[in-house]
Design a protein around this motif. Structure first.
Motif, mmCIF file in Angstrom:
data_model
loop_
_atom_site.group_PDB
_atom_site.id
_atom_site.type_symbol
_atom_site.label_atom_id
_atom_site.label_comp_id
_atom_site.label_asym_id
_atom_site.label_seq_id
_atom_site.Cartn_x
_atom_site.Cartn_y
_atom_site.Cartn_z
ATOM 1 N N ASP A 1 -17.941 46.627 -49.467
ATOM 2 C CA ASP A 1 -16.734 45.837 -49.737
ATOM 3 C C ASP A 1 -17.085 44.407 -50.131
ATOM 4 O OD1 ASP A 1 -14.921 47.894 -49.230
ATOM 5 O OD2 ASP A 1 -14.919 47.511 -47.084
ATOM 6 N N VAL A 2 -18.074 43.828 -49.456
ATOM 7 C CA VAL A 2 -18.476 42.452 -49.787
ATOM 8 C C VAL A 2 -19.054 42.397 -51.194
ATOM 9 C CG1 VAL A 2 -20.065 40.580 -49.182
ATOM 10 C CG2 VAL A 2 -18.844 41.804 -47.375
ATOM 11 N N ASP A 3 -19.861 43.392 -51.568
ATOM 12 C CA ASP A 3 -20.418 43.424 -52.924
ATOM 13 C C ASP A 3 -19.315 43.558 -53.966
ATOM 14 O OD1 ASP A 3 -22.926 43.232 -51.835
ATOM 15 O OD2 ASP A 3 -23.363 45.380 -51.960
ATOM 16 N N GLU A 4 -18.309 44.369 -53.660
ATOM 17 C CA GLU A 4 -17.184 44.530 -54.594
ATOM 18 C C GLU A 4 -16.422 43.225 -54.771
ATOM 19 O OE1 GLU A 4 -12.881 46.862 -54.764
ATOM 20 O OE2 GLU A 4 -14.429 47.530 -53.355
ATOM 21 N N ARG B 1 -7.762 38.725 -51.355
ATOM 22 C CA ARG B 1 -8.716 39.764 -50.980
ATOM 23 C C ARG B 1 -9.887 39.183 -50.184
ATOM 24 N NH1 ARG B 1 -10.624 42.230 -56.249
ATOM 25 N NH2 ARG B 1 -11.609 43.803 -54.910
ATOM 26 N N VAL B 2 -10.401 38.056 -50.641
ATOM 27 C CA VAL B 2 -11.523 37.427 -49.935
ATOM 28 C C VAL B 2 -11.096 37.013 -48.534
ATOM 29 C CG1 VAL B 2 -13.119 35.477 -49.916
ATOM 30 C CG2 VAL B 2 -12.618 36.649 -52.055
ATOM 31 N N TYR B 3 -9.919 36.417 -48.410
ATOM 32 C CA TYR B 3 -9.450 35.942 -47.111
ATOM 33 C C TYR B 3 -9.196 37.114 -46.160
ATOM 34 C CZ TYR B 3 -6.765 33.386 -43.642
ATOM 35 O OH TYR B 3 -6.315 32.838 -42.471
ATOM 36 N N GLN B 4 -8.615 38.199 -46.675
ATOM 37 C CA GLN B 4 -8.353 39.357 -45.830
ATOM 38 C C GLN B 4 -9.645 39.988 -45.337
ATOM 39 O OE1 GLN B 4 -5.727 40.432 -44.469
ATOM 40 N NE2 GLN B 4 -6.418 42.411 -43.685
ATOM 41 N N LEU B 5 -10.632 40.122 -46.238
ATOM 42 C CA LEU B 5 -11.912 40.693 -45.824
ATOM 43 C C LEU B 5 -12.612 39.778 -44.821
ATOM 44 C CD1 LEU B 5 -13.905 42.990 -46.104
ATOM 45 C CD2 LEU B 5 -14.939 41.808 -48.041
ATOM 46 N N LYS B 6 -12.465 38.484 -44.978
ATOM 47 C CA LYS B 6 -13.058 37.543 -44.024
ATOM 48 C C LYS B 6 -12.433 37.722 -42.637
ATOM 49 C CE LYS B 6 -13.827 32.639 -43.143
ATOM 50 N NZ LYS B 6 -15.211 32.885 -42.673
ATOM 51 N N ARG B 7 -11.129 37.932 -42.581
ATOM 52 C CA ARG B 7 -10.472 38.177 -41.294
ATOM 53 C C ARG B 7 -11.008 39.445 -40.633
ATOM 54 N NH1 ARG B 7 -4.095 37.902 -41.431
ATOM 55 N NH2 ARG B 7 -4.562 38.360 -39.254
ATOM 56 N N GLU B 8 -11.217 40.498 -41.431
ATOM 57 C CA GLU B 8 -11.745 41.738 -40.873
ATOM 58 C C GLU B 8 -13.189 41.554 -40.395
ATOM 59 O OE1 GLU B 8 -9.792 44.703 -40.673
ATOM 60 O OE2 GLU B 8 -8.322 43.130 -41.036
ATOM 61 N N ALA C 1 -29.087 42.859 -32.674
ATOM 62 C CA ALA C 1 -29.450 41.595 -33.331
ATOM 63 C C ALA C 1 -29.416 41.747 -34.851
ATOM 64 C CB ALA C 1 -30.838 41.149 -32.874
ATOM 65 N N ARG C 2 -29.838 42.912 -35.340
ATOM 66 C CA ARG C 2 -29.796 43.140 -36.785
ATOM 67 C C ARG C 2 -28.363 43.172 -37.296
ATOM 68 N NH1 ARG C 2 -32.462 48.540 -39.081
ATOM 69 N NH2 ARG C 2 -30.422 49.395 -38.541
ATOM 70 N N VAL C 3 -27.487 43.837 -36.548
ATOM 71 C CA VAL C 3 -26.077 43.870 -36.942
ATOM 72 C C VAL C 3 -25.479 42.470 -36.902
ATOM 73 C CG1 VAL C 3 -23.810 44.804 -36.407
ATOM 74 C CG2 VAL C 3 -25.821 46.227 -36.131
ATOM 75 N N SER C 4 -25.821 41.709 -35.859
ATOM 76 C CA SER C 4 -25.295 40.350 -35.736
ATOM 77 C C SER C 4 -25.717 39.492 -36.924
ATOM 78 C CB SER C 4 -25.783 39.727 -34.423
ATOM 79 O OG SER C 4 -25.299 38.408 -34.270
ATOM 80 N N GLU C 5 -26.970 39.631 -37.361
ATOM 81 C CA GLU C 5 -27.425 38.877 -38.527
ATOM 82 C C GLU C 5 -26.677 39.298 -39.793
ATOM 83 O OE1 GLU C 5 -31.589 39.556 -38.663
ATOM 84 O OE2 GLU C 5 -32.047 38.275 -36.929
ATOM 85 N N GLN C 6 -26.418 40.604 -39.935
ATOM 86 C CA GLN C 6 -25.672 41.081 -41.092
ATOM 87 C C GLN C 6 -24.258 40.514 -41.112
ATOM 88 O OE1 GLN C 6 -26.673 45.489 -40.590
ATOM 89 N NE2 GLN C 6 -26.570 45.322 -42.813
ATOM 90 N N VAL C 7 -23.607 40.563 -39.957
ATOM 91 C CA VAL C 7 -22.234 40.075 -39.882
ATOM 92 C C VAL C 7 -22.179 38.575 -40.155
ATOM 93 C CG1 VAL C 7 -20.228 39.795 -38.375
ATOM 94 C CG2 VAL C 7 -21.542 41.907 -38.318
ATOM 95 N N GLN C 8 -23.154 37.831 -39.614
ATOM 96 C CA GLN C 8 -23.215 36.403 -39.885
ATOM 97 C C GLN C 8 -23.411 36.145 -41.372
ATOM 98 O OE1 GLN C 8 -22.657 34.057 -37.663
ATOM 99 N NE2 GLN C 8 -22.956 32.377 -39.111
ATOM 100 N N GLY C 9 -24.250 36.963 -42.014
ATOM 101 C CA GLY C 9 -24.442 36.826 -43.458
ATOM 102 C C GLY C 9 -23.173 37.130 -44.236
ATOM 103 N N PHE C 10 -22.423 38.174 -43.801
ATOM 104 C CA PHE C 10 -21.152 38.484 -44.451
ATOM 105 C C PHE C 10 -20.198 37.298 -44.359
ATOM 106 C CE2 PHE C 10 -21.729 43.244 -43.311
ATOM 107 C CZ PHE C 10 -22.626 43.378 -44.360
#
Length: 371
Positions: free
Chosen positions: A209-212, A230-237, A279-288
């Motif tokens: 979704d982020v790539d899209e 769309r960007v704001y809604q995805l950021k909320r999720e 920790a890997r998931v946390s880094e991914q989410v922080q990057g998102f």
């Protein structure tokens, strides 16, 4: 008379609860709250589903022949009255019981005497054909775990956090890794590992979704309000997902350290593996989150640039049309002595001058990028 006898018989034959008590007389879990309840001895399930009272009795009897037995009770959204009997029977702390019943808790792991109380946020990815400004991408639930010396009690909130498949997998693996033989701490680890594995799956889907969104923002150079939505809604999720992942990292690290005396040292390395995945998931989410912030700013910048270009075009055309407006306004004044007023070619000459000035201004604005 027969009606009175029937009423007396109905009063005598009170319905029995699943935990062995009478409805309204002995607090406990109703059949709708208890999903599964079983006793495990040396990592193997003993018998079929039983009541919490029977499970406590079997564990007590099994301890007389040797250690290594515990009960695992699974509940789904119990009320205070439904959970009261189980809480009293297993000596659960009132504060932990309150958190388990009312839910909406922050992910955490707390210690109460010889018992651990863990709260996990479960996450499910919601399938959607196209991301819109109102799309729901993630759905969260809650999973509470009471892990004592000889019992595990799980309380689920939400429709997507079932532990049935996990329980069956652990029971089927009794002859393999045999994690159930390590007691309640092994169940706590299995649940934590199950939750974090779901985090990894959701993070992979969110990456798409982020790539899209990223492609859509930069493909639409002019920017649009729909992209901002769309960007704001995805950021909320993503923030909702982040609130489920980030607070859990520190408790998982604590369970993997020697200071966690309620966790078998052999199980601490398993919790360390879960902490690494988390920790890997946390880094991914922080990057998102950071990327979506950048995309939101980039999209707003695109919208601002598009508005500036529109304003420049409007200003250029207003300047061009100001020339004929001014000249015709001057000649529209009813003065007798006007330049070339009575000349035969005065009218076409003025029109030609207006046209030349407008064309010259148009070419100048076009050359400077205003038109």
């Amino acid at each position: 008379m027969s009606m009175i006898n029937n009423l007396r018989a109905a009063v005598v034959r009170q319905p029995r609860r699943r935990d062995g008590g009478d409805l309204g007389l002995n607090p406990g879990a109703t059949p709708s709250a208890v999903v599964d309840c079983a006793v495990y001895q040396q990592g193997k399930r003993i018998g079929e589903t039983c009541s919490p009272r029977e499970a406590a009795r079997q564990v007590k009897a099994a301890h007389q022949s040797g250690p290594g037995s515990f009960s695992w009770i699974g509940l789904h959204e119990p009320t205070e009255a439904e959970f009261e009997g189980i809480a009293q029977r297993f000596g659960l702390h009132p504060l932990a019981v309150e958190d388990a019943v009312h839910a909406h808790q922050r992910p955490k792991v707390e210690r109460y005497d010889n018992m651990l109380f863990a709260v996990f946020k479960t996450v499910r990815y919601i399938e959607h054909e196209q991301l819109t400004p109102t799309s729901e991408v993630v759905e969260t639930g809650e999973l509470m775990v009471f892990a004592g010396p000889d019992f595990v009690i799980t309380v689920r909130h939400g429709a997507h956090s079932s532990l049935r498949a996990l329980r069956l997998r652990l029971e089927a693996d009794a002859e393999g890794t045999g994690l159930l033989a390590k007691g309640p701490a092994a169940v706590l680890h299995a649940i934590a590992d199950h939750v974090v594995d779901n985090y990894l799956l959701v993070a992979e889907r969110l990456q798409t979704d982020v790539d899209e969104i990223e492609y859509g923002v930069f493909a639409n150079r002019g920017g649009s309000g729909a992209d901002v939505g769309r960007v704001y809604q995805l950021k909320r999720e993503v923030l909702e997902f982040k609130r489920a992942v980030t607070p859990l990292l520190r408790p998982m690290l604590q369970l993997s350290e020697p200071v966690a005396r309620l966790v078998d040292p052999e199980m601490q390395k398993y919790f360390r593996d879960v902490a690494d995945h988390l920790a890997r998931v946390s880094e991914q989410v922080q990057g998102f989150d950071e990327l979506l912030n950048s995309l939101l700013q980039a999209n707003l910048a695109q919208v601002s640039v598009a508005q500036n270009e529109d304003m420049r075009k409007i200003t250029a055309w207003a300047a061009i049309f100001a020339v004929p407006t001014m000249i015709t306004g001057v000649y529209g004044m009813n003065f007798e002595h006007m330049p070339e007023l009575r000349w035969t070619y005065g009218y076409p000459t003025v029109l030609g001058v207006i046209a030349l000035i407008c064309v010259g201004m148009y070419r100048g604005f076009r050359r400077n990028g205003w038109l």
